[in-house]
Design an enzyme around this catalytic site. Structure first.
Site, PDB file in Angstrom:
ATOM      1  N   GLY A 196       0.828  -1.213   0.000  1.00  0.00           N
ATOM      2  CA  GLY A 196       0.000   0.000   0.000  1.00  0.00           C
ATOM      3  C   GLY A 196       0.857   1.256   0.000  1.00  0.00           C
ATOM      4  O   GLY A 196       2.076   1.187   0.154  1.00  0.00           O
ATOM      5  N   TYR A 226      -3.888 -18.728  -3.801  1.00  0.00           N
ATOM      6  CA  TYR A 226      -4.561 -17.464  -3.456  1.00  0.00           C
ATOM      7  C   TYR A 226      -6.040 -17.719  -3.176  1.00  0.00           C
ATOM      8  O   TYR A 226      -6.559 -17.346  -2.107  1.00  0.00           O
ATOM      9  CB  TYR A 226      -4.388 -16.440  -4.594  1.00  0.00           C
ATOM     10  CG  TYR A 226      -5.272 -15.236  -4.431  1.00  0.00           C
ATOM     11  CD1 TYR A 226      -5.145 -14.405  -3.321  1.00  0.00           C
ATOM     12  CD2 TYR A 226      -6.257 -14.938  -5.381  1.00  0.00           C
ATOM     13  CE1 TYR A 226      -5.980 -13.308  -3.159  1.00  0.00           C
ATOM     14  CE2 TYR A 226      -7.090 -13.837  -5.229  1.00  0.00           C
ATOM     15  CZ  TYR A 226      -6.950 -13.029  -4.112  1.00  0.00           C
ATOM     16  OH  TYR A 226      -7.776 -11.960  -3.950  1.00  0.00           O
ATOM     17  N   PHE A 277      -3.441 -12.405 -23.465  1.00  0.00           N
ATOM     18  CA  PHE A 277      -3.077 -13.782 -23.133  1.00  0.00           C
ATOM     19  C   PHE A 277      -4.122 -14.760 -23.660  1.00  0.00           C
ATOM     20  O   PHE A 277      -5.027 -15.159 -22.935  1.00  0.00           O
ATOM     21  CB  PHE A 277      -2.924 -13.938 -21.617  1.00  0.00           C
ATOM     22  CG  PHE A 277      -1.778 -13.149 -21.033  1.00  0.00           C
ATOM     23  CD1 PHE A 277      -0.556 -13.081 -21.688  1.00  0.00           C
ATOM     24  CD2 PHE A 277      -1.929 -12.468 -19.822  1.00  0.00           C
ATOM     25  CE1 PHE A 277       0.506 -12.351 -21.147  1.00  0.00           C
ATOM     26  CE2 PHE A 277      -0.869 -11.753 -19.283  1.00  0.00           C
ATOM     27  CZ  PHE A 277       0.348 -11.683 -19.944  1.00  0.00           C
ATOM     28  N   ARG A 313      -2.426 -17.490 -20.408  1.00  0.00           N
ATOM     29  CA  ARG A 313      -1.784 -17.439 -19.098  1.00  0.00           C
ATOM     30  C   ARG A 313      -2.319 -18.623 -18.292  1.00  0.00           C
ATOM     31  O   ARG A 313      -3.518 -18.908 -18.356  1.00  0.00           O
ATOM     32  CB  ARG A 313      -2.163 -16.106 -18.432  1.00  0.00           C
ATOM     33  CG  ARG A 313      -1.386 -15.744 -17.216  1.00  0.00           C
ATOM     34  CD  ARG A 313      -1.736 -14.349 -16.728  1.00  0.00           C
ATOM     35  NE  ARG A 313      -3.093 -14.244 -16.208  1.00  0.00           N
ATOM     36  CZ  ARG A 313      -3.593 -13.156 -15.636  1.00  0.00           C
ATOM     37  NH1 ARG A 313      -2.842 -12.072 -15.529  1.00  0.00           N
ATOM     38  NH2 ARG A 313      -4.836 -13.136 -15.190  1.00  0.00           N
TER      39      ARG A 313
HETATM   40  N1  UDP Z   1      -4.950 -10.305 -19.293  1.00  0.00           N
HETATM   41  C1  UDP Z   1      -4.305 -10.101 -20.506  1.00  0.00           C
HETATM   42  N2  UDP Z   1      -3.149  -9.372 -20.493  1.00  0.00           N
HETATM   43  C2  UDP Z   1      -2.600  -8.863 -19.360  1.00  0.00           C
HETATM   44  C3  UDP Z   1      -3.271  -9.060 -18.131  1.00  0.00           C
HETATM   45  C4  UDP Z   1      -4.447  -9.792 -18.135  1.00  0.00           C
HETATM   46  O1  UDP Z   1      -4.745 -10.569 -21.560  1.00  0.00           O
HETATM   47  O2  UDP Z   1      -1.531  -8.250 -19.435  1.00  0.00           O
HETATM   48  C5  UDP Z   1      -6.191 -11.067 -19.277  1.00  0.00           C
HETATM   49  C6  UDP Z   1      -6.151 -12.282 -18.350  1.00  0.00           C
HETATM   50  O3  UDP Z   1      -5.662 -13.399 -19.050  1.00  0.00           O
HETATM   51  C7  UDP Z   1      -7.620 -12.411 -17.957  1.00  0.00           C
HETATM   52  C8  UDP Z   1      -8.142 -10.968 -17.971  1.00  0.00           C
HETATM   53  O4  UDP Z   1      -7.196 -10.226 -18.749  1.00  0.00           O
HETATM   54  O5  UDP Z   1      -8.321 -13.143 -18.920  1.00  0.00           O
HETATM   55  C9  UDP Z   1      -8.218 -10.338 -16.599  1.00  0.00           C
HETATM   56  O6  UDP Z   1      -6.984 -10.560 -15.936  1.00  0.00           O
HETATM   57  P1  UDP Z   1      -6.607  -9.820 -14.584  1.00  0.00           P
HETATM   58  O7  UDP Z   1      -5.215 -10.257 -14.223  1.00  0.00           O
HETATM   59  O8  UDP Z   1      -6.847  -8.360 -14.728  1.00  0.00           O
HETATM   60  O9  UDP Z   1      -7.663 -10.353 -13.526  1.00  0.00           O
HETATM   61  P2  UDP Z   1      -8.088 -11.869 -13.132  1.00  0.00           P
HETATM   62  O10 UDP Z   1      -9.318 -12.157 -13.947  1.00  0.00           O
HETATM   63  O11 UDP Z   1      -6.945 -12.777 -13.424  1.00  0.00           O
HETATM   64  O12 UDP Z   1      -8.395 -11.733 -11.680  1.00  0.00           O
END
Ligand code: UDP
Length: 331
Positions: free
Chosen positions: A35, A141, A208, A287
């Site tokens: 923070g 997590y 991703f 990812r």
């Molecule tokens: N994502 C992406 N590029 C990035 C970060 C995230 O394509 O640099 C995609 C990720 O694969 C997911 C969505 O965006 O499908 C949301 O990801 P984020 O990490 O924001 O939140 P999460 O859903 O994982 O809590």
């Protein structure tokens, strides 16, 4: 008085600012590990680590008579980091919360609002995800947050600690007055990364995966404004204080409409074009651990907390986040 643990972080700082605006006395506990002191905006800040039982116990002992509700935001929240180093996650997100709950119990403080997450559900079995959906988290997590939800049920029946767990879907947006906003380091979330690509703080945004079973092949998420999360916390606090809620309750918080990664980029492109900015996109493989779709059913929060999201439109969410990104980037 409300004690906001993790009040220097993204969601916690917005909750503190607007609880204060609503006339609620707020004090912050934060170890400032992720923070920012600048996000606390004049609230009293106690720099205490929740893993330090002694400091925590003496704080609660000294202040017990004034504390009505404890809101808990302090947590490690990066999925990939939790897979690589689960010990840190269980220590902070479970042990740390137990320290808080035990200090509350010792001092007869009985109202707790907890930041939980859609990650407690794991791979969705149906959509939208309601509170009856099974909870089978697929990473440490999500498991750490689910463990606390379970602990809260036992602490309610054994010790009379009443709690509301709020399961955020994808928190985003920023203070409409542009005083505070998202400031993670490292930043891993989609919207701030897209906007950093627009402001020039990074060169591009990686998508991703374009081979998901969704209309445009990119993942679908339910983006919820941080101000609407604040509203839910305020409502939960009031339910607890007026003793309407006795037990351990959990609510899903999202807008109920999903947007694909590509749709978020498209709306962001429209918003930043007003400032003559563009967003360069690079396609990357999937990812690890990303479900194709996550969308919330928040009917119960709307009924029981009378929660009404006020900033449900994706374009409004992006406009607020863009105003904040421009400020941080010095544009
Ligand atoms: N994502 C992406 N590029 C990035 C970060 C995230 O394509 O640099 C995609 C990720 O694969 C997911 C969505 O965006 O499908 C949301 O990801 P984020 O990490 O924001 O939140 P999460 O859903 O994982 O809590």
């Amino acid at each position: 008085m409300v004690i906001v643990i993790g009040g220097a972080g993204y969601v916690g700082s917005h909750v503190c600012k607007y609880l204060g605006r609503a006339g609620v006395r707020v004090e912050v506990i934060d170890n400032l590990s992720t923070g920012n002191r600048s996000s606390v905006l004049g609230k009293r800040l106690h720099v205490i680590d929740i893993l330090n039982r002694r400091d925590l116990d003496s704080f609660f002992k000294e202040n017990a008579a004034d504390i009505d509700v404890v809101m808990h935001f302090a947590a490690k929240s990066l999925v990939s980091e939790s897979i690589d180093d689960p010990a840190v996650y269980y220590r902070n997100n479970v042990d740390g919360v137990l320290n808080v709950l035990d200090a509350m119990h010792k001092n007869n403080i009985n109202n707790f609002v907890f930041s939980s997450t859609a990650a407690t559900f794991g791979e969705p079995e149906y959509l939208p995800i309601d509170e009856n959906h099974s909870q089978k988290p697929i990473n440490p997590y999500g498991r750490s947050k689910l463990m606390v939800e379970e602990v809260l049920k036992d602490y309610s029946s054994a010790y009379g600690i009443n709690s509301v767990s709020l399961r955020y879907f994808n928190a985003c947006g920023a203070d409409p007055e542009n005083e505070i906003g998202e400031m993670h380091d490292p930043e891993t979330h989609l919207l701030p990364l897209i906007l950093q690509a627009a402001s020039g703080r990074r060169s591009d945004i990686c998508v991703f995966g374009r081979d998901y079973d969704t209309p445009d092949g990119t993942c679908i998420r339910d983006y919820v404004h941080v101000m609407d999360l604040y509203q839910a916390h305020e409502a939960a606090m009031r339910e607890l204080i007026t003793s309407k809620k006795k037990g351990a309750f959990s609510y899903n918080l999202g807008n109920g409409s999903g947007f694909s990664v590509q749709e978020v980029i498209d709306v962001a492109r429209k918003v930043v074009a007003e400032d003559n900015k563009t967003i360069k996109v690079i396609d990357k493989p999937r990812r690890c651990g990303d479900p194709a779709r996550l969308v919330a059913d928040s009917t119960i929060a709307k009924q029981e907390l009378r929660w009404i999201p006020r900033f449900a439109e994706l374009e409004v969410i992006i406009r607020h986040a863009w105003a904040w990104e421009k400020k941080v980037a010095g544009l």
